[in-house]
Structure formats: structure tokens, C-alpha cells
Design a protein around this motif. Structure first.
Motif, PDB file in Angstrom:
ATOM      1  N   ALA A   1      -0.325   9.662  -4.799  1.00 26.07           N
ATOM      2  CA  ALA A   1      -0.670   8.292  -4.402  1.00 26.07           C
ATOM      3  C   ALA A   1      -0.819   7.390  -5.618  1.00 26.07           C
ATOM      4  CB  ALA A   1      -1.954   8.282  -3.576  1.00 26.07           C
ATOM      5  N   ALA A   2      -1.460   7.910  -6.660  1.00 30.37           N
ATOM      6  CA  ALA A   2      -1.634   7.113  -7.880  1.00 30.37           C
ATOM      7  C   ALA A   2      -0.289   6.800  -8.525  1.00 30.37           C
ATOM      8  CB  ALA A   2      -2.542   7.850  -8.865  1.00 30.37           C
ATOM      9  N   ALA A   3       0.643   7.744  -8.456  1.00 29.81           N
ATOM     10  CA  ALA A   3       1.980   7.497  -9.001  1.00 29.81           C
ATOM     11  C   ALA A   3       2.760   6.535  -8.107  1.00 29.81           C
ATOM     12  CB  ALA A   3       2.751   8.816  -9.145  1.00 29.81           C
ATOM     13  N   ALA A   4       2.682   6.735  -6.805  1.00 34.83           N
ATOM     14  CA  ALA A   4       3.453   5.920  -5.862  1.00 34.83           C
ATOM     15  C   ALA A   4       3.064   4.450  -5.917  1.00 34.83           C
ATOM     16  CB  ALA A   4       3.276   6.450  -4.438  1.00 34.83           C
ATOM     17  N   PHE A   5       1.774   4.191  -6.052  1.00 36.67           N
ATOM     18  CA  PHE A   5       1.296   2.811  -6.035  1.00 36.67           C
ATOM     19  C   PHE A   5       0.925   2.299  -7.416  1.00 36.67           C
ATOM     20  CE2 PHE A   5       0.814   4.287  -1.710  1.00 36.67           C
ATOM     21  CZ  PHE A   5       1.382   3.243  -1.011  1.00 36.67           C
ATOM     22  N   ARG A   6       1.030   3.159  -8.437  1.00 32.20           N
ATOM     23  CA  ARG A   6       0.769   2.796  -9.832  1.00 32.20           C
ATOM     24  C   ARG A   6      -0.623   2.201 -10.029  1.00 32.20           C
ATOM     25  NH1 ARG A   6       6.400  -0.280 -11.040  1.00 32.20           N
ATOM     26  NH2 ARG A   6       6.161  -0.909  -8.889  1.00 32.20           N
ATOM     27  N   ARG A   7      -1.572   2.779  -9.331  1.00 31.05           N
ATOM     28  CA  ARG A   7      -2.965   2.327  -9.447  1.00 31.05           C
ATOM     29  C   ARG A   7      -3.899   3.445  -8.990  1.00 31.05           C
ATOM     30  NH1 ARG A   7      -2.703  -2.315  -4.949  1.00 31.05           N
ATOM     31  NH2 ARG A   7      -0.491  -2.112  -5.245  1.00 31.05           N
ATOM     32  N   PRO A   8      -5.180   3.350  -9.302  1.00 28.70           N
ATOM     33  CA  PRO A   8      -6.140   4.372  -8.868  1.00 28.70           C
ATOM     34  C   PRO A   8      -6.263   4.418  -7.343  1.00 28.70           C
ATOM     35  CG  PRO A   8      -7.057   3.065 -10.653  1.00 28.70           C
ATOM     36  CD  PRO A   8      -5.790   2.376 -10.212  1.00 28.70           C
ATOM     37  N   THR A   9      -6.481   5.600  -6.821  1.00 30.45           N
ATOM     38  CA  THR A   9      -6.629   5.754  -5.374  1.00 30.45           C
ATOM     39  C   THR A   9      -7.932   5.151  -4.860  1.00 30.45           C
ATOM     40  OG1 THR A   9      -7.560   7.977  -5.687  1.00 30.45           O
ATOM     41  CG2 THR A   9      -5.184   7.812  -5.238  1.00 30.45           C
ATOM     42  N   LYS A  10      -8.845   4.849  -5.756  1.00 34.62           N
ATOM     43  CA  LYS A  10     -10.116   4.236  -5.341  1.00 34.62           C
ATOM     44  C   LYS A  10      -9.879   2.936  -4.576  1.00 34.62           C
ATOM     45  CE  LYS A  10     -14.679   2.982  -7.155  1.00 34.62           C
ATOM     46  NZ  LYS A  10     -14.993   2.143  -6.048  1.00 34.62           N
TER      47      LYS A  10
END
Length: 154
Positions: free
Chosen positions: A73-82
Motif C-alpha cells: 500500500a505504501a508503494a502503491a500510493f507513495r505515502r504512509p498507510t497511516k
């Protein structure tokens, strides 16, 4: 007037190496061990493909199923999952469909791995939150990411 880049729109860089993934996981394990925590650490490449999965001794086996999706998820959206966790708790997910998307897993502990401002992979940590620490997974991930701080590929 120059537009500022959107923080989560980091360009893709060279794919993370297994050697660097091992260094990052080792740093996360060392931090967790100092705290007396058992963590499972997943490192994926810039496309969300698993490069390394590391479960500490006595880590719960359920975290094997949670750490990799956090990294993806962090790679897919290029941001923290938080961000997805915060959106869920704020009531911003408007349908069950959003919660069923593995790519937007609403648990913290997933972070992009950036080198020279470019996404080379991501880390997902699970298992510490089960110990009653809401941000424990994130603490381990952020400690592990210190390995790439200050590095440059030239």
C-alpha cells in the motif's frame, strides 16, 4: 510560478536491492529488540513485489499476513498507510468497497522508501501494535528507514 510537487507523487527510482532491504530490516529488528518488541518486517520494491519478509523470533504468525500489504500500500500510493487509518477513523471511507481494497489497507506501519527523493520500495511492519502500542509498528518502520537517510546514489 513553479508548482510545488504533491508529497505523495515522488517519482520512481531504481528498484531497491536485496542488500539494502536486509540492512533496513536489520535496523528495524535492532530497534524493536531494544524495546523488547517482536515485529514482522516486509520490504517490497517500487512495484509492490515482496523483496524480503522478516519475522522476529516469537513474532506472531498473523503479522506475516499484515506486513506485506502495508508495504504494498505504501508503494502503491507513495505515502504512509497511516493516511488510510486516519481517513477510516475520521469517517472518510464512504462504502464497504473502500475497506475491501487491499491496496488501501487502513493500518499504520507502512511507509515508502525514498532515495534521492525517488520511490525505490516500501516497508510494512506488523506485530508491535498487537502489544498495545498504537504507533509501535510505525516506530519500528521509521527507525528502520534511518538506514536510507543521507544516502545518495550519486
Amino acid at each position: 510560478m513553479t508548482k510545488k510537487p504533491v508529497p505523495h507523487q515522488h517519482p520512481y527510482g531504481e528498484r531497491i536491492s536485496l542488500e539494502l532491504a536486509k540492512e533496513i530490516a536489520r535496523a528495524g529488528e535492532e530497534f524493536a529488540a531494544e524495546k523488547g518488541w517482536n515485529a514482522t518486517i516486509a520490504i517490497c520494491d517500487d512495484g509492490g513485489h515482496l523483496v524480503l519478509l522478516h519475522r522476529m523470533s516469537n513474532g506472531q504468525f498473523g503479522s506475516i499476513d499484515l506486513a506485506p500489504p502495508k508495504a504494498r500500500a505504501a508503494a502503491a500510493f507513495r505515502r504512509p498507510t497511516k493516511i488510510f487509518h486516519d481517513d477510516l477513523t475520521a469517517g472518510k471511507f464512504t462504502s464497504f468497497w473502500h475497506l475491501r481494497q487491499e491496496a488501501a489497507i487502513p493500518l499504520e506501519g507502512g511507509y515508502p522508501i525514498l532515495l534521492n527523493g525517488k520511490l525505490i520500495g516500501a516497508i510494512g511492519v506488523s506485530g508491535v501494535g498487537a502489544a498495545g502500542l498504537d504507533d509501535g509498528d510505525s516506530q519500528v518502520a521509521l527507525a528502520a528507514l534511518k538506514v536510507v537517510e543521507g544516502r545518495s546514489t550519486g
